[in-house]
Each structure stands twice: as C-alpha cells, then as structure tokens.
Design an enzyme around this catalytic site. Sequence first.
Site, PDB file in Angstrom:
ATOM      1  N   SER A   1      -4.431   7.266  -6.411  1.00 36.18           N
ATOM      2  CA  SER A   1      -3.981   6.833  -7.748  1.00 36.18           C
ATOM      3  C   SER A   1      -3.054   7.888  -8.347  1.00 36.18           C
ATOM      4  O   SER A   1      -3.234   9.089  -8.098  1.00 36.18           O
ATOM      5  CB  SER A   1      -5.189   6.648  -8.665  1.00 36.18           C
ATOM      6  OG  SER A   1      -4.772   6.554 -10.012  1.00 36.18           O
TER       7      SER A   1
ATOM      8  N   TYR B   1     -12.576  10.092 -12.136  1.00 38.16           N
ATOM      9  CA  TYR B   1     -11.700   9.310 -11.257  1.00 38.16           C
ATOM     10  C   TYR B   1     -10.559  10.181 -10.725  1.00 38.16           C
ATOM     11  O   TYR B   1     -10.303  10.239  -9.515  1.00 38.16           O
ATOM     12  CB  TYR B   1     -11.140   8.124 -12.049  1.00 38.16           C
ATOM     13  CG  TYR B   1     -10.279   7.172 -11.265  1.00 38.16           C
ATOM     14  CD1 TYR B   1     -10.820   6.396 -10.254  1.00 38.16           C
ATOM     15  CD2 TYR B   1      -8.927   7.032 -11.559  1.00 38.16           C
ATOM     16  CE1 TYR B   1     -10.024   5.509  -9.542  1.00 38.16           C
ATOM     17  CE2 TYR B   1      -8.128   6.145 -10.857  1.00 38.16           C
ATOM     18  CZ  TYR B   1      -8.681   5.383  -9.846  1.00 38.16           C
ATOM     19  OH  TYR B   1      -7.901   4.509  -9.150  1.00 38.16           O
TER      20      TYR B   1
END
Lengths: 239, 79
Positions: A133, A146
């Site tokens: 990501s 995350y």
Amino acid sequence: MLNPTLVIGATSAIGVSIYTTLRARHPEARLFLTGNRRIGSVPELPNATWFKCDVTDSARVKEVVGQVASESGNVFNIVYCAGMLADKPICNIELSSWREAFAVNVDGAFSVIQAAYRPLALGGKGRIVAVTSVASRRPRAGQAAYACSKAALNLLIRTAAIELGRFGVTCNLVMPGAVAEGMLEGASEAMLNHMREGTPLRSLATSADIAGAVSFLLGDEAGKISGQALVIDGGYLAA
Amino acid sequence: MDFNMIRELVEVGLDRKLDDFNLEQNFYTDLGLDSMGAIALFVELQRRTGIQISEQEAPDIQTGRQLEAIVGGKLLSNG
C-alpha cells in the site's frame, strides 16, 4: 504461458479481481486460490483449486504451499494479497489489533515465502508478487498498524528478491493507493471525493487496475524486474 | 558422487571458480561460504541428484569429505 499461480487472499476484492484477470488472460493456466473468512461462497472455476487457509496458521500455509509446489513441479508463482486494516489513532490501538495487522499483512507473507523458498529455488522460474500500500510510504493519521506492517512487507519482498534472485526467482510489490472497492467499501462519498482530489489524476484506482499490474509482473515482459514496487495510485505519491 | 561434482557444487555455492580445491577444506572457514551460498549448494545438489539435505543435517556438512559421506549414505538407504 503463465506458471501455475497461487493467489493467497483470493476472496478479497483485489484477490477476486486478480484471479478473474489471470483466468481471462490465461485460460489454460493452473490456479490455486486461498481464502479464509469468505471461503464458503467461492465460485467454481475450471482448472482452479480452492484452499481454506488462514495465513496466520503457518502449519496450514506450509501444507498448502507444499501441495502447490508438488503439483507444479516447483515452478510456480505466488501472489500475496491477504491483508487487513486496523485503523485507529496510535493512542487507541490495542496491542492485539497491532499484532493482528502484522500477523496478516507481513507474518503471513513470511510464512508463505519461507514455505516456498526451497521449492522456488529448485524450480528456478517462479515469481512472487505481494500487494502492499502507498500507506507504507506515506501513512495517514490512524494508519500506524497498517502502514508499519505494510512497510515491513515491502522490506520482506525486497530481501526475498535479493536472496531468491540467484535462483532465477523474481519478487516484486504492487503498491495501490486508495482503491475504490474492498477496504473502502462503505466509505462516504465525501470521503471518496476527498481522496480523489488528493490524486493528480482525480480518480481512484480500481481492483482491476491492481490486477492488471499483478498480471504484468507475472508475465514474460517482467522477467527482468525484481525488487521493485509498481505504484498504482493516480499519482498520489508524486504530488 | 565424484570429486568434480563436489567441486562444482561448492563453486555454485561460492558463485566463483576454484583453482585449488580439496575434500578436506572447510567450506566456511577455508573457502568463505556463507549461509546463502550454503543454501545454493544444497539446492544445486538436490537439482542434480534429488537428494535433500535437511536443516538439521546442513550444519554438520562443512567439507567435501563430509558431503560425500552423507550423500553416499542417503544413496545407500534409498536403495
């Protein structure tokens, strides 16, 4: 000709897009697909095998990878797209949520690569692609678990590229920005508009965009690409 | 497994040619093999012979003589 390909986390929105894209572009290719929570409602696909596999269960991962290696004669690809969000401000993240994000986003990938290491080295022509990501390079507030776990995944894949390169195996990352489906399902239109406005292209990537990049990195044209991250973010990181 | 194959396997592990090699040299302390090179050596052995060296066995194989012995033993036990 696509090597037999194992898609880990194939029941996610991106995972579904990846295997449907691979199936459409390579109708003859052997696919091995894993899922965990939503495995009960997966579609039947020709020349594809589904496995229920929790990536945090390293013994199960070893079993699944061993079967794929055996059936493919050690020449196979791995796409790791299992992942989870754990968005909260740092002061509110429970340690268990932090650890769960790491368990799924990076420990699972570690278990997969470790199980596949020797077979891939023996086979000599495999590919590994992991979905990371842009948060791993530019986190937003609330993304500590995350972003940190995806950053660890980035370094895992880079290290794997260095180690497995001598055996002819490539390892790369696909790095999406905000993707309109999947983890953003349920986001308000205002939030989505805010995200769109943050990208030079004024549009969010779709799962199909991510799947196309994965397909490219598994294909013949990407045979000399390794240790790289292909960013698909509408220009977000460049701005 | 003959001397030349053992030397070739060590060369794969070291990723260089060896001018001077004998079965008593220690792969690590005499020749400079590292942990990644050791994996490459054992993967190449498996590619050529089908014989797999386990993680438990690997640390005990530090010379050509030891490699020859363990491979010989496995070939015998495999019939």
